[in-house]
Design a protein around this motif. Structure first.
Motif, PDB file in Angstrom:
ATOM      1  N   ARG A 246       0.840  -1.187   0.000  1.00 36.38           N
ATOM      2  CA  ARG A 246       0.000   0.000   0.000  1.00 36.38           C
ATOM      3  C   ARG A 246       0.889   1.256   0.000  1.00 36.38           C
ATOM      4  NH1 ARG A 246      -5.135   1.555   1.337  1.00 36.38           N
ATOM      5  NH2 ARG A 246      -5.721  -0.567   1.959  1.00 36.38           N
ATOM      6  N   GLN A 321      -9.317   8.597   6.489  1.00 42.60           N
ATOM      7  CA  GLN A 321      -9.831   8.315   5.147  1.00 42.60           C
ATOM      8  C   GLN A 321      -8.861   7.422   4.393  1.00 42.60           C
ATOM      9  OE1 GLN A 321     -10.538  11.850   2.898  1.00 42.60           O
ATOM     10  NE2 GLN A 321     -11.337  10.790   1.097  1.00 42.60           N
ATOM     11  N   TYR A 323      -7.344   6.526   0.966  1.00 43.40           N
ATOM     12  CA  TYR A 323      -7.178   7.228  -0.302  1.00 43.40           C
ATOM     13  C   TYR A 323      -7.137   6.236  -1.461  1.00 43.40           C
ATOM     14  CZ  TYR A 323      -5.820  10.845   2.991  1.00 43.40           C
ATOM     15  OH  TYR A 323      -5.812  11.725   4.026  1.00 43.40           O
ATOM     16  N   LYS A 324      -7.692   6.649  -2.588  1.00 40.35           N
ATOM     17  CA  LYS A 324      -7.759   5.780  -3.761  1.00 40.35           C
ATOM     18  C   LYS A 324      -6.413   5.679  -4.467  1.00 40.35           C
ATOM     19  CE  LYS A 324     -12.599   7.070  -4.528  1.00 40.35           C
ATOM     20  NZ  LYS A 324     -13.563   7.706  -5.462  1.00 40.35           N
ATOM     21  N   ASN A 325      -5.718   6.786  -4.582  1.00 44.73           N
ATOM     22  CA  ASN A 325      -4.434   6.821  -5.282  1.00 44.73           C
ATOM     23  C   ASN A 325      -3.658   8.048  -4.819  1.00 44.73           C
ATOM     24  OD1 ASN A 325      -5.562   9.065  -6.798  1.00 44.73           O
ATOM     25  ND2 ASN A 325      -6.590   7.521  -8.083  1.00 44.73           N
ATOM     26  N   HIS A 328      -5.454  11.420  -5.385  1.00 47.00           N
ATOM     27  CA  HIS A 328      -6.546  11.581  -4.426  1.00 47.00           C
ATOM     28  C   HIS A 328      -5.997  11.959  -3.056  1.00 47.00           C
ATOM     29  CE1 HIS A 328      -9.919   9.738  -1.851  1.00 47.00           C
ATOM     30  NE2 HIS A 328     -10.340  10.905  -2.304  1.00 47.00           N
TER      31      HIS A 328
END
Length: 378
Positions: A246, A321, A323-325, A328
């Protein structure tokens, strides 16, 4: 002990070992060298070992080429002590192995020296223990004491030592192949050190990223994991193998400009130093300063990506949160915290990365001088 023999203990002097004459093969040594108690070694007379050429060959093979703690040289039939103090040479023929060993030692020493700053920097980035260096330091000291400043350092050393070894091996190898020989035109339109630095950073990141993620988790989630193995198993079991990577995308995106800038700046400053002072050799202090300057340039230029990577590694900790990428993550941090959020922790980051880069380059160059191919190459 007999006439002309070795005198290993001398009751008339306050010494532990004395260096006796080495026999008629090399003439008489007029000044017998004495080492104080606790001396590092003794030179033992090798009488009866054959003719002069065999004795010299044996001495050179076993002493000069491999281990040379205190330099000696033969001059006009007399063995004399060289100037320069304590010196160590270890023969390692394979150039790749020399670079790997030097890089590993450099990485371990530099990261251990700045481990407390790394811990504070990580806490500041994710805002888990305060919003200033002083506040984070006080909270860590109140919660865990001095050990808290070095939490995760073992994982850091385990990760950084091989990572730095791979990185410096890749850099030296690629840079050597791409750099033009003296008098030749450059092989590429861009500097070789720029490409070599990028290749070095990508190589080390791909190999060692899972350990970087585990180190971050151990630093932030100190009550969740019991150690390196437990962290790996828990992440694999509960979050899957992909969780170990990740934040890899921002790491790869960030490491290319960082490593390229770092090594390019280092190579450029070294060349400028040699040209300005008109000398080929660069001392340890100069190497430390040059490496620190290179680290300051590269770390400041790529710091926002480092912040995004840390946020993505922590994941949904404490309701954060996910994060998508990379884009983002950067957009969310910018929206919620402003431009200052992208540079939160830059001060302690530079305090850690700048000396770490200088120490790393200094140790690497010093190790390369110790690990030699033969007694004449340093």
């Amino acid at each position: 002990m007999g006439r002309g023999g070795n005198q290993l203990f001398d009751d008339s002097r306050d010494v532990f070992l004395s260096v006796a004459c080495l026999g008629s093969q090399w003439g008489n040594v007029q000044d017998v060298q004495y080492l104080p108690r606790g001396g590092l070694f003794a030179s033992v007379n090798l009488m009866g070992m054959g003719d002069s050429s065999n004795l010299k060959s044996l001495y050179n093979d076993l002493y000069v080429k491999y281990l040379s703690f205190v330099g000696f040289q033969e001059e006009e039939g007399v063995l004399k002590k060289k100037k320069g103090g304590l010196k160590l040479k270890i023969k390692v023929k394979n150039p790749s192995l020399r670079r790997l060993i030097s890089g590993g030692i450099a990485g371990a020493i530099s990261r251990t020296a700045v481990a407390p700053l790394e811990t504070i920097r990580t806490h500041l980035m994710v805002g888990s223990s305060g919003h200033s260096t002083t506040e984070v330091f006080k909270n860590i000291m109140q919660t865990d004491g001095w050990k808290g400043l070095f939490r995760g350092n073992l994982v850091n050393v385990i990760r950084v030592a091989p990572s730095k070894a791979i990185e410096l091996l890749a850099y030296d190898t690629v840079n050597k192949k791409l750099s033009p020989a003296p008098g030749e035109q450059p092989k590429l339109p861009i500097p070789a050190s720029l490409i070599a630095g990028a290749c070095a950073g990508v190589s080390s990141t791909l190999c060692m990223y899972p350990l970087e993620l585990v180190k971050t988790r151990l630093t932030i989630q100190r009550d969740v994991y019991n150690g390196i193995v437990h962290a790996f198993l828990k992440i694999l079991r509960e979050e899957g193998p992909g969780e170990l990577y990740r934040g890899l995308a921002p790491s790869l995106i960030g490491v290319i400009p960082y490593a390229a800038t770092n090594y390019f700046a280092y190579d450029t400053l070294r060349k400028a130093y040699r040209k300005y002072f008109k000398q080929e050799k660069i001392g340890n202090i100069e190497t430390l300063l040059i490496g620190s300057a290179a680290g300051a340039v590269s770390s400041s230029a790529t710091f926002p990506l480092e912040v995004a990577r840390k946020h993505m590694q922590v994941g949904a900790l404490s309701g954060r949160q996910v994060y998508k990428n990379v884009i983002h993550a950067l957009a969310c941090i910018l929206e919620q915290e402003g431009i200052q959020g992208l540079y939160k922790g830059l001060g302690p980051s530079c305090m850690k990365l700048v000396p770490a880069a200088g120490i790393s380059f200094m140790c690497y160059e010093a190790c390369k001088r110790i690990l030699v191919e033969d007694d004449e190459k340093t």
